[in-house]
Design a protein around this motif. Structure first.
Motif, mmCIF file in Angstrom:
data_model
loop_
_atom_site.group_PDB
_atom_site.id
_atom_site.type_symbol
_atom_site.label_atom_id
_atom_site.label_comp_id
_atom_site.label_asym_id
_atom_site.label_seq_id
_atom_site.Cartn_x
_atom_site.Cartn_y
_atom_site.Cartn_z
ATOM 1 N N LEU A 153 45.711 34.608 47.476
ATOM 2 C CA LEU A 153 46.414 35.708 47.085
ATOM 3 C C LEU A 153 47.569 35.803 45.956
ATOM 4 N N ARG A 154 48.195 34.483 46.186
ATOM 5 C CA ARG A 154 49.312 34.282 45.190
ATOM 6 C C ARG A 154 48.611 33.770 43.817
ATOM 7 N N GLU A 155 47.282 33.262 43.758
ATOM 8 C CA GLU A 155 46.688 32.870 42.500
ATOM 9 C C GLU A 155 46.131 34.433 41.916
ATOM 10 N N GLN A 156 45.671 35.436 42.697
ATOM 11 C CA GLN A 156 45.425 36.521 42.117
ATOM 12 C C GLN A 156 46.746 37.313 41.504
ATOM 13 N N VAL A 157 47.825 37.131 42.177
ATOM 14 C CA VAL A 157 49.164 37.643 41.691
ATOM 15 C C VAL A 157 49.422 36.874 40.187
ATOM 16 N N ALA A 158 49.324 35.496 40.221
ATOM 17 C CA ALA A 158 49.364 34.870 39.045
ATOM 18 C C ALA A 158 48.635 35.129 38.019
ATOM 19 N N ARG A 159 47.402 35.573 38.148
ATOM 20 C CA ARG A 159 46.509 36.057 37.047
ATOM 21 C C ARG A 159 46.899 37.216 36.536
ATOM 22 N N LYS A 160 47.506 38.278 37.545
ATOM 23 C CA LYS A 160 48.019 39.488 36.876
ATOM 24 C C LYS A 160 49.444 39.348 36.197
ATOM 25 N N ILE A 161 50.096 38.500 36.507
ATOM 26 C CA ILE A 161 51.148 37.996 35.704
ATOM 27 C C ILE A 161 50.959 37.508 34.124
ATOM 28 N N ILE A 211 56.553 50.064 34.986
ATOM 29 C CA ILE A 211 56.954 49.589 36.192
ATOM 30 C C ILE A 211 55.664 49.519 36.920
ATOM 31 N N ASP A 212 55.034 48.448 37.282
ATOM 32 C CA ASP A 212 53.725 48.220 38.068
ATOM 33 C C ASP A 212 54.051 47.861 39.400
ATOM 34 N N ILE A 213 53.817 48.849 40.451
ATOM 35 C CA ILE A 213 53.801 48.679 41.840
ATOM 36 C C ILE A 213 52.571 48.047 42.514
ATOM 37 N N TYR A 214 52.520 46.947 42.603
ATOM 38 C CA TYR A 214 51.193 46.492 43.425
ATOM 39 C C TYR A 214 51.175 46.424 45.013
ATOM 40 N N THR A 215 50.216 47.095 45.487
ATOM 41 C CA THR A 215 50.403 47.024 46.837
ATOM 42 C C THR A 215 48.825 46.707 47.258
ATOM 43 N N ASP A 216 48.552 46.846 48.591
ATOM 44 C CA ASP A 216 47.088 46.806 49.234
ATOM 45 C C ASP A 216 45.900 47.834 49.062
ATOM 46 N N VAL A 217 46.783 49.076 48.468
ATOM 47 C CA VAL A 217 45.839 50.146 48.184
ATOM 48 C C VAL A 217 45.457 50.361 46.617
ATOM 49 N N ASP A 218 44.682 51.004 46.211
ATOM 50 C CA ASP A 218 44.304 51.249 44.910
ATOM 51 C C ASP A 218 45.395 52.475 44.080
ATOM 52 N N VAL A 262 51.118 52.752 40.335
ATOM 53 C CA VAL A 262 50.806 52.158 41.509
ATOM 54 C C VAL A 262 49.514 51.604 41.500
ATOM 55 N N LYS A 263 49.333 50.163 41.805
ATOM 56 C CA LYS A 263 47.981 49.698 41.597
ATOM 57 C C LYS A 263 48.000 48.618 42.792
ATOM 58 N N CYS A 264 46.604 48.224 42.918
ATOM 59 C CA CYS A 264 45.951 47.390 43.972
ATOM 60 C C CYS A 264 46.129 45.829 43.532
ATOM 61 N N THR A 265 46.668 45.030 44.150
ATOM 62 C CA THR A 265 46.696 43.483 43.852
ATOM 63 C C THR A 265 45.055 42.906 43.871
ATOM 64 N N PHE A 266 44.446 43.617 44.583
ATOM 65 C CA PHE A 266 43.132 42.995 44.692
ATOM 66 C C PHE A 266 41.999 43.460 43.948
ATOM 67 N N SER A 267 42.370 44.467 42.948
ATOM 68 C CA SER A 267 41.265 44.965 42.052
ATOM 69 C C SER A 267 41.859 45.324 40.835
#
Length: 405
Positions: A18-26, A174-181, A233-238
């Motif tokens: 999951l932290r790798e996914q976060v790093a990709r978005k950053i 301001i992008d708020i990443y959560t577990d929903v889309d 408000v975005k999803c970390t996983f998509s």
């Protein structure tokens, strides 16, 4: 400098994958020409080793009366662990990064330990690192007082950190990443066809958050609204675009004015208290006595209706007994209805539109749902129902206003 504040919740940071996914978005934000300033929460939820609730439960097992000042020092640890871990992840991919505590990032608060409010933000250290093309990771949920004491910002505090930094840096968004889309039209665990909203106003999302929706903290929205900084408000996983939160008059987005209701939300586990005041002389101001007693006892009241002879309000189920005891000690004979739920229909488009309340009542009556109490504002209509009817009421309103379409 085009700043972009990105906030990642604890569920986005639990595992290396999951932290790798976060790093990709950053990194993607950096590649798009932004200077990303990243706010992180503590990793995971209660039971996970570095989650804030886990740390608090551990120390309270030793001493349940730990001071708020000491508790803040402990509760700040989870975000520090997350932040340093994200620095390690980014640097492992060849990107220079630095971690700052809330205080180092310039977040100065009052002395309200465990629920502090931000007084000012001085992001000079952030500017310095960004000018050196370093990705800045900031611990959410925390700041420090003028005299250097660590404080925490209460539940949802990482959202507040992100919003405060967004305003101080005049960020593009301001992008708020959560577990929903994004922001849903209702709780998807209750309504199968709950839809993700493309856009919503600051006022609407504040109302949804205050009335039970948990995707973003209302304090964060109120801060961003001061400078009209868009929130996404975005999803970390998509890679879904998520929900854009902005002002209705913002020319960067066309708000759909034909949408009367934006979403349905709810607060369960409340008790209705009804008190007849006509037997008390008006010179004794019984209404004032009732609410002063609640305030002095630290009991938060909601859903208040005051009539010449009757006072009606709600409290949380778990403190209802204490509230009723106080009233009885004062000579009142309250009628108590426990196990209720507050169901709210929120929409900026309802302002000035006749018949919205009639439509809500029609939707509930069609499903044989009893309405115990109602109230309204220019953008919200509240209905109190029995908790056993709560989910049916949410689905009825969602379907009536075709929010899933």
């Amino acid at each position: 400098m085009k700043y972009l504040v990105q906030k990642f919740g604890g569920t986005s940071l639990v595992t290396p994958e999951l932290r790798e996914q976060v790093a990709r978005k950053i990194i993607a934000a950096k590649d798009e020409g932004y200077a990303p300033v990243v706010v992180v929460s503590a990793m995971g939820r209660q039971g996970d080793p570095y989650a804030t609730d886990t740390l608090v439960k551990f120390v309270e097992g030793i001493n349940s009366s730990i001071s708020p000042e000491a508790l803040d020092n402990l509760m700040a640890c989870g975000e520090i662990i997350s932040g340093v871990t994200m620095v390690a992840t980014l640097e492992g991919q060849g990107h220079k990064a630095v971690f700052l505590t809330g205080g180092q990032a310039g977040i100065i608060t009052d002395n309200g330990h465990t629920d502090a409010h931000i007084v000012k933000v001085d992001p000079k250290l952030i500017h310095q690192y960004v000018s050196e093309r370093v990705i800045v990771i900031v611990a959410g949920f925390q700041g420090q007082t003028e005299n250097g004491m660590i404080t925490t910002l209460g539940r949802g505090g990482s959202d507040t950190t992100a919003a405060a930094l967004g305003v101080a840096l005049n960020a593009e968004a301001i992008d708020i990443y959560t577990d929903v889309d994004g922001i849903k039209t209702a709780d998807p665990r209750i309504v199968e066809n709950a839809r993700t909203l493309d856009e919503i106003t600051y006022n609407e999302i504040c109302q949804l958050a205050h009335e039970g929706a948990k995707v973003i903290h209302p304090r964060a929205v109120e801060i961003a609204m001061q400078k009209n900084i868009p929130i996404r408000v975005k999803c970390t996983f998509s890679d879904a675009p998520g929900t854009l939160v902005t002002a209705s008059y913002d020319k960067r987005v066309e708000i759909k004015r034909d949408r009367i209701i934006s979403g349905i939300t709810h607060i369960p586990n409340v008790t209705q208290i009804e008190i007849t005041t006509s037997e008390f002389p008006s010179s004794e101001y019984p209404q004032l006595k009732i609410f002063k007693a609640m305030a002095n006892a630290g009991i938060s009241v909601d859903f208040i209706n005051i009539h010449p002879d009757v006072v009606i309000y709600t409290v949380k189920d778990d403190i209802a007994g204490r509230a009723v005891g106080l009233l009885e000690d004062m000579g009142f004979a309250p009628i108590v209805t426990p196990k209720c739920a507050k169901v709210s229909a929120v929409g900026a488009g309802m302002a000035g539109v006749p018949g919205v309340m009639a439509s809500i009542i029609e939707a509930l009556v069609a499903e044989d749902i009893g309405i115990l109490q109602t109230a309204d504002s220019h953008s919200t209509i509240w209905c109190l129902v029995k908790q056993d009817d709560m989910e049916k009421a949410i689905r009825a309103l969602h379907n009536y206003f075709a929010l899933g379409e």
